[in-house]
Design a protein around this motif. Structure first.
Motif, PDB file in Angstrom:
ATOM      1  N   ARG A   1       3.330  -4.330  -1.066  1.00  0.00           N
ATOM      2  CA  ARG A   1       3.430  -3.109  -0.272  1.00  0.00           C
ATOM      3  C   ARG A   1       2.063  -2.508   0.031  1.00  0.00           C
ATOM      4  O   ARG A   1       1.896  -1.836   1.053  1.00  0.00           O
ATOM      5  CB  ARG A   1       4.317  -2.084  -0.987  1.00  0.00           C
ATOM      6  CG  ARG A   1       5.761  -2.557  -1.131  1.00  0.00           C
ATOM      7  CD  ARG A   1       6.676  -1.425  -1.538  1.00  0.00           C
ATOM      8  NE  ARG A   1       6.833  -0.452  -0.467  1.00  0.00           N
ATOM      9  CZ  ARG A   1       7.426   0.729  -0.618  1.00  0.00           C
ATOM     10  NH1 ARG A   1       7.890   1.086  -1.800  1.00  0.00           N
ATOM     11  NH2 ARG A   1       7.541   1.547   0.397  1.00  0.00           N
TER      12      ARG A   1
ATOM     13  N   HIS B   1      -0.458  -3.129   4.364  1.00  0.00           N
ATOM     14  CA  HIS B   1      -0.993  -1.999   5.120  1.00  0.00           C
ATOM     15  C   HIS B   1      -2.518  -2.058   5.237  1.00  0.00           C
ATOM     16  O   HIS B   1      -3.152  -1.054   5.539  1.00  0.00           O
ATOM     17  CB  HIS B   1      -0.549  -0.683   4.482  1.00  0.00           C
ATOM     18  CG  HIS B   1       0.933  -0.461   4.533  1.00  0.00           C
ATOM     19  ND1 HIS B   1       1.621  -0.306   5.729  1.00  0.00           N
ATOM     20  CD2 HIS B   1       1.870  -0.408   3.551  1.00  0.00           C
ATOM     21  CE1 HIS B   1       2.914  -0.149   5.476  1.00  0.00           C
ATOM     22  NE2 HIS B   1       3.085  -0.214   4.167  1.00  0.00           N
TER      23      HIS B   1
ATOM     24  N   ILE C   1       8.560  -6.422  -1.716  1.00  0.00           N
ATOM     25  CA  ILE C   1       8.806  -5.542  -0.579  1.00  0.00           C
ATOM     26  C   ILE C   1      10.213  -5.802  -0.053  1.00  0.00           C
ATOM     27  O   ILE C   1      10.716  -6.931  -0.127  1.00  0.00           O
ATOM     28  CB  ILE C   1       7.750  -5.785   0.528  1.00  0.00           C
ATOM     29  CG1 ILE C   1       7.829  -4.714   1.631  1.00  0.00           C
ATOM     30  CG2 ILE C   1       7.889  -7.181   1.116  1.00  0.00           C
ATOM     31  CD1 ILE C   1       6.688  -4.807   2.637  1.00  0.00           C
ATOM     32  N   ASP C   2      10.853  -4.767   0.456  1.00  0.00           N
ATOM     33  CA  ASP C   2      12.179  -4.945   1.044  1.00  0.00           C
ATOM     34  C   ASP C   2      12.056  -5.546   2.437  1.00  0.00           C
ATOM     35  O   ASP C   2      11.055  -5.357   3.137  1.00  0.00           O
ATOM     36  CB  ASP C   2      12.910  -3.610   1.113  1.00  0.00           C
ATOM     37  CG  ASP C   2      14.341  -3.772   1.606  1.00  0.00           C
ATOM     38  OD1 ASP C   2      15.120  -4.465   0.926  1.00  0.00           O
ATOM     39  OD2 ASP C   2      14.660  -3.221   2.679  1.00  0.00           O
TER      40      ASP C   2
ATOM     41  N   GLU D   1      11.208  -3.219   5.544  1.00  0.00           N
ATOM     42  CA  GLU D   1       9.797  -2.857   5.652  1.00  0.00           C
ATOM     43  C   GLU D   1       8.956  -4.063   6.065  1.00  0.00           C
ATOM     44  O   GLU D   1       8.013  -3.936   6.855  1.00  0.00           O
ATOM     45  CB  GLU D   1       9.290  -2.294   4.323  1.00  0.00           C
ATOM     46  CG  GLU D   1       7.866  -1.761   4.395  1.00  0.00           C
ATOM     47  CD  GLU D   1       7.404  -1.110   3.104  1.00  0.00           C
ATOM     48  OE1 GLU D   1       6.235  -0.683   3.054  1.00  0.00           O
ATOM     49  OE2 GLU D   1       8.204  -1.043   2.143  1.00  0.00           O
TER      50      GLU D   1
ATOM     51  N   HIS E   1       9.112  -4.595   9.756  1.00  0.00           N
ATOM     52  CA  HIS E   1       8.320  -3.595  10.484  1.00  0.00           C
ATOM     53  C   HIS E   1       6.837  -3.918  10.464  1.00  0.00           C
ATOM     54  O   HIS E   1       6.137  -3.760  11.470  1.00  0.00           O
ATOM     55  CB  HIS E   1       8.576  -2.199   9.911  1.00  0.00           C
ATOM     56  CG  HIS E   1       9.921  -1.659  10.270  1.00  0.00           C
ATOM     57  ND1 HIS E   1      10.566  -0.674   9.528  1.00  0.00           N
ATOM     58  CD2 HIS E   1      10.773  -1.961  11.284  1.00  0.00           C
ATOM     59  CE1 HIS E   1      11.733  -0.398  10.082  1.00  0.00           C
ATOM     60  NE2 HIS E   1      11.879  -1.166  11.149  1.00  0.00           N
TER      61      HIS E   1
END
Length: 290
Positions: A160, A164, A187-188, A191, A194
């Protein structure tokens, strides 16, 4: 008649290394000059030492002694080239996070396997969230499997945070595929979809290609069947904007939902990752990810 005896005795290697270090980028007795980087910084060296230490330099310098014209190396940064020179003179190298990946690239380019190993170990020991994707990119590009596996494990533990970073948005298609094929991402899937979409939009802007073309090689690694029906419906609506996900892939996800009682769900795209949040239909997906 007394038998002869011989032995190879080692002197003070530290003193020897220190003496050779004084010759690094030293114009005294230098017989070759490199103009390095965009600003063509002068770097002084000694042909005999470079030639005997590196086959690539031996080929580069295999020319008449009277030829004294500087050699232009505009593709490498001066601090990176000086690190390579330091290694060739002393068998040691001074690395930091700012240059380690570029020194790794140069070590592969010049065929310096021991320097490559030193770079890989340094990168592994000093890996950070900000540099994880850049290191993975280099590992994938140059076939460094040991470094690739280490970077992937790091990314799996810090997914996660890593997704980013700027490095994630700059990943090649092959490096992105390497990440998306992992069952262990923390991480799901919503997400993850995205951030892959963001990656594709950045690539679209840079390459001047449609988002769907940039993402074509990676969207098949997204596990849409892990989404709930309502999440799939929302994704379909959002997908109309850029058409990143082909209709047939969305249709396959719906098919897996419809056939959850049958063998149609026995697909790697139904494997839950470590970070997948639970949904009601997950109890029907096989095999379970542990």
């Amino acid at each position: 008649m007394a038998s002869s005896h011989s032995a190879l005795l080692l002197g003070d290697s530290a003193a020897f290394t220190a003496a050779l270090r004084t010759l690094v980028n030293n114009p005294r007795f230098s017989d070759v000059t490199f103009l390095v980087g965009g600003e063509q910084q002068e770097v002084f060296a000694h042909r005999c030492l470079l030639s005997c230490r590196c086959e690539a330099f031996h080929a580069m310098l295999n020319q008449p002694r009277e030829t004294q014209a500087p050699l232009l190396l505009s593709h490498v940064q001066p601090e990176v080239f000086l690190a390579v020179i330091e290694y060739l003179y002393t068998n040691c190298v001074t690395l930091n996070n700012a240059i380690a990946l570029e020194v790794l690239t140069s070590s592969i380019e010049y065929g310096l396997n021991d320097l490559r190993k030193l770079c890989v170990e340094f990168i592994k020991d000093s890996l950070t969230v900000e540099q994880a994707c850049e290191a993975l990119q280099a590992a994938v590009a140059y076939g460094q499997m040991d470094l690739q596996m280490h970077c992937l494990a790091f990314i799996e533990n810090c997914t996660r945070e890593v997704v980013h970073t700027c490095g994630f948005l700059e990943l090649s298609e092959l490096a992105m595929q390497t990440i998306l094929q992992s069952d262990c991402l923390a991480i799901d899937e919503v997400e993850l979809i995205h951030v892959v979409q963001e990656w594709a939009h950045v690539g679209s802007a840079v390459l001047g290609s449609p988002v769907r073309d940039v993402a074509k090689g990676v969207v098949s690694e997204l596990r849409l069947a892990l989404l709930s029906p309502s999440e799939l419906t929302t994704l379909e609506k959002e997908n109309k904007k850029d058409q990143m996900i082909p209709i047939e892939i969305l249709a396959e996800a719906w098919k897996m939902h419809a056939l959850w009682k049958g063998r149609g769900t026995r697909s790697c795209l139904c494997h839950r990752r470590h970070g997948t949040l639970p949904r009601e239909h997950h109890r029907h997906l096989v095999p379970q990810h542990k």
